[in-house]
Design a protein around this motif. Sequence first.
Motif, short mmCIF file in Angstrom:
data_model
loop_
_atom_site.label_atom_id
_atom_site.label_comp_id
_atom_site.label_asym_id
_atom_site.label_seq_id
_atom_site.Cartn_x
_atom_site.Cartn_y
_atom_site.Cartn_z
N ILE A 216 0.88 -1.18 0.00
CA ILE A 216 0.00 0.00 0.00
C ILE A 216 0.91 1.22 0.00
N PRO A 217 1.25 1.77 -1.18
CA PRO A 217 2.27 2.82 -1.28
C PRO A 217 1.98 4.09 -0.47
N LYS A 218 0.73 4.40 -0.21
CA LYS A 218 0.41 5.63 0.53
C LYS A 218 0.45 5.45 2.04
N THR B 153 -4.68 10.69 17.30
CA THR B 153 -4.87 10.89 15.87
C THR B 153 -4.60 12.35 15.55
N ILE B 154 -3.82 12.58 14.51
CA ILE B 154 -3.45 13.93 14.12
C ILE B 154 -3.58 14.05 12.62
N VAL B 155 -4.14 15.13 12.14
CA VAL B 155 -4.16 15.39 10.70
C VAL B 155 -2.98 16.31 10.38
N LEU B 156 -2.14 15.90 9.43
CA LEU B 156 -0.96 16.67 9.09
C LEU B 156 -1.19 17.46 7.81
N PHE C 278 -3.43 10.76 1.70
CA PHE C 278 -4.60 10.62 0.84
C PHE C 278 -4.63 11.63 -0.30
N LEU C 279 -3.99 12.75 -0.17
CA LEU C 279 -3.80 13.74 -1.24
C LEU C 279 -2.39 14.30 -1.11
N LYS C 280 -1.88 14.91 -2.16
CA LYS C 280 -0.55 15.51 -2.08
C LYS C 280 -0.56 16.62 -1.02
N GLY C 281 0.27 16.47 0.00
CA GLY C 281 0.34 17.44 1.08
C GLY C 281 -0.69 17.23 2.17
N MET C 282 -1.55 16.21 2.08
CA MET C 282 -2.57 15.94 3.09
C MET C 282 -2.42 14.49 3.58
N SER C 283 -2.24 14.35 4.88
CA SER C 283 -2.03 13.03 5.47
C SER C 283 -2.81 12.89 6.76
#
Length: 80
Positions: free
Chosen positions: A21-23, A76-79, A54-59
């Motif tokens: 799972i590359p992401k 849990t943290i959104v980066l 899940f998106l470029k710059g969003m994890s």
Amino acid sequence: MLVGNDGYASQMIINKALSDIPKLSFFSVTNISSSWNEKLSQDAMNQINLKYDFLKGMSVFGGVHYTPVKSLVIKTIVLD
């Protein structure tokens, strides 16, 4: 690992991208330090995390943190 007259300290770090799972990636840090005369070290920490891009710059980054003193903490943290 560090060893001295009074005790020892060790640390292990794992940072691994999962090929299936590359992401998704895995990160873990473990620290332990103790005096030679301690039977059970109270100075220990283990942190295990998963990160999903899940998106470029969003994890999304989440995992658990364990210490003998505070027990288990889920985080849990959104980066970015």
